[in-house]
Design a protein around this motif. Structure first.
Motif, PDB file in Angstrom:
ATOM      1  N   ASP A 187       4.478   4.308 -14.426  1.00 32.80           N
ATOM      2  CA  ASP A 187       4.653   2.794 -14.193  1.00 32.80           C
ATOM      3  C   ASP A 187       5.080   2.646 -12.300  1.00 32.80           C
ATOM      4  O   ASP A 187       5.073   1.645 -11.982  1.00 32.80           O
ATOM      5  CB  ASP A 187       6.199   2.546 -14.788  1.00 32.80           C
ATOM      6  N   LEU A 188       5.316   3.522 -11.888  1.00 33.39           N
ATOM      7  CA  LEU A 188       5.474   3.643 -10.086  1.00 33.39           C
ATOM      8  C   LEU A 188       4.345   4.109  -9.504  1.00 33.39           C
ATOM      9  O   LEU A 188       4.516   4.291  -8.275  1.00 33.39           O
ATOM     10  CB  LEU A 188       6.788   4.574 -10.194  1.00 33.39           C
ATOM     11  N   ALA A 189       2.903   4.220 -10.265  1.00 29.98           N
ATOM     12  CA  ALA A 189       1.986   4.599  -9.385  1.00 29.98           C
ATOM     13  C   ALA A 189       1.654   3.783  -8.323  1.00 29.98           C
ATOM     14  O   ALA A 189       1.006   4.272  -7.326  1.00 29.98           O
ATOM     15  CB  ALA A 189       0.792   4.731 -10.362  1.00 29.98           C
ATOM     16  N   ASP A 190       1.723   2.392  -8.231  1.00 34.46           N
ATOM     17  CA  ASP A 190       1.534   1.586  -7.113  1.00 34.46           C
ATOM     18  C   ASP A 190       2.626   1.144  -6.298  1.00 34.46           C
ATOM     19  O   ASP A 190       2.407   0.410  -5.509  1.00 34.46           O
ATOM     20  CB  ASP A 190       1.106   0.254  -7.841  1.00 34.46           C
ATOM     21  N   ALA A 191       3.530   2.074  -6.342  1.00 30.64           N
ATOM     22  CA  ALA A 191       4.916   1.727  -5.628  1.00 30.64           C
ATOM     23  C   ALA A 191       4.665   2.347  -4.193  1.00 30.64           C
ATOM     24  O   ALA A 191       3.655   3.309  -4.340  1.00 30.64           O
ATOM     25  CB  ALA A 191       6.249   2.111  -6.367  1.00 30.64           C
ATOM     26  N   GLN A 192       5.348   2.017  -3.229  1.00 29.16           N
ATOM     27  CA  GLN A 192       5.278   2.647  -1.952  1.00 29.16           C
ATOM     28  C   GLN A 192       6.289   4.129  -2.150  1.00 29.16           C
ATOM     29  O   GLN A 192       7.376   4.019  -2.533  1.00 29.16           O
ATOM     30  CB  GLN A 192       5.870   1.841  -0.828  1.00 29.16           C
ATOM     31  N   TRP A 193       5.470   5.313  -1.637  1.00 27.31           N
ATOM     32  CA  TRP A 193       6.175   6.281  -1.829  1.00 27.31           C
ATOM     33  C   TRP A 193       6.373   7.143  -0.084  1.00 27.31           C
ATOM     34  O   TRP A 193       5.642   6.915   0.578  1.00 27.31           O
ATOM     35  CB  TRP A 193       5.293   7.480  -2.717  1.00 27.31           C
ATOM     36  N   ASP A 210      -4.462   8.199 -10.130  1.00 21.94           N
ATOM     37  CA  ASP A 210      -4.743   8.419  -8.896  1.00 21.94           C
ATOM     38  C   ASP A 210      -3.993   7.508  -7.843  1.00 21.94           C
ATOM     39  O   ASP A 210      -4.524   7.308  -6.578  1.00 21.94           O
ATOM     40  CB  ASP A 210      -6.210   8.173  -8.463  1.00 21.94           C
ATOM     41  N   GLY A 211      -2.760   7.149  -8.316  1.00 22.81           N
ATOM     42  CA  GLY A 211      -1.753   6.265  -7.474  1.00 22.81           C
ATOM     43  C   GLY A 211      -1.159   7.143  -6.584  1.00 22.81           C
ATOM     44  O   GLY A 211      -1.225   8.234  -6.067  1.00 22.81           O
TER      45      GLY A 211
END
Length: 271
Positions: A180-186, A206-207
């Motif tokens: 659920d956090l694949a598109d968050a900023q890391w 692939d996020g």
């Protein structure tokens, strides 16, 4: 294929120069040229363009094989050497930054190294034991590179948490799925947090793209950056204190002890 010639080829490709490779290996430039010519004759193709000195397509493909081949040879030599030598007077243990265990202080010599270097160090005999970490499903082994026959023992499994800034809309969740956090900023902090490549592999996406890269092993500084909103990080729960941290479902932080089976060293000395 002569491994001496292969080592020379790898050095030339890495240095981009016959003369620099000769200096690194302790050979004359003429000897290096002869090694490359002999390897090319053996394989029946050109491996290195001379001006500039870069691998040909065939040479680039050989490089992909050369690393694992040479590492296996080093591992074989190290294992046989340990079988015939007396046990060392000191115990050298390498560990990745998130794999620290309190009992490790009883070792004679401790080195904190990148994860890959811990594995290769044990394989090549420069480390007697290694502690490596990563993420896995509960009770599943880590997916370690196959560089040598190794004994592995799971020594710890800890909950994983995502660190959020206080005002993040997800900071008060009870639990969260990693995907659920694949598109968050890391924050990309490969040696002081769980590497983003492991997050992509575990989630099957692939996020997990980096908004910022953090090179270092100082976890308190990394936590401050996450708290300031520069990006999310994934850490073992015991390393997070005073910040919003939400547990990840179905994954744990696993630490494994690795050794060469014939080394005669299979446990961490304790107090």
């Amino acid at each position: 294929m002569d491994p001496h010639l292969l080592r020379t080829f790898v050095a030339v490709a890495r240095c981009g120069s016959f003369s620099r490779a000769a200096s690194e290996l302790g050979y004359t430039q003429s000897a290096v040229s002869q090694h490359i010519a002999a390897l090319e004759a053996d394989l029946g193709t050109s491996l290195v363009n001379r001006r500039p000195v870069v691998p040909t397509p065939e040479g680039q493909r050989l490089l992909e094989h050369a690393g694992p081949i040479l590492l296996r040879l080093d591992a074989a030599r190290a294992e046989i050497t340990k079988m015939v030598q007396a046990p060392p007077d000191r115990l050298v243990v390498g560990l990745s930054p998130l794999a620290f265990m309190a009992d490790i202080v009883a070792a004679n010599h401790v080195r904190v190294l990148p994860r890959a270097e811990v594995v290769t160090g044990v394989a090549q005999g420069t480390l007697d034991l290694g502690l490596v970490d990563g993420i896995a499903a509960p009770s599943d082994p880590l997916n370690l590179p196959d560089v040598a026959p190794m004994a592995t023992v799971g020594v710890a499994e800890r909950p994983l948490v995502v660190v959020f800034p206080h005002d993040h809309p997800l900071a008060r969740r009870k639990r969260i799925n990693l995907a659920d956090l694949a598109d968050a900023q890391w924050i990309d902090a490969p040696e002081s947090a769980i590497p983003l490549a492991q997050l992509r592999s575990a989630s099957g996406t692939d996020g997990f793209r980096a908004a910022l890269r953090y090179e270092g092993t100082h976890v308190p500084g990394l936590l401050q950056m996450a708290a300031a909103g520069h990006g999310l990080i994934l850490l073992p729960q015991p390393m997070v204190d005073g910040l919003p941290a939400v547990p990840i479902t179905r994954l744990v932080h696993r630490v494994e002890l690795i050794s060469i089976p014939s080394s005669g060293v299979s446990t961490i000395p304790t107090h």
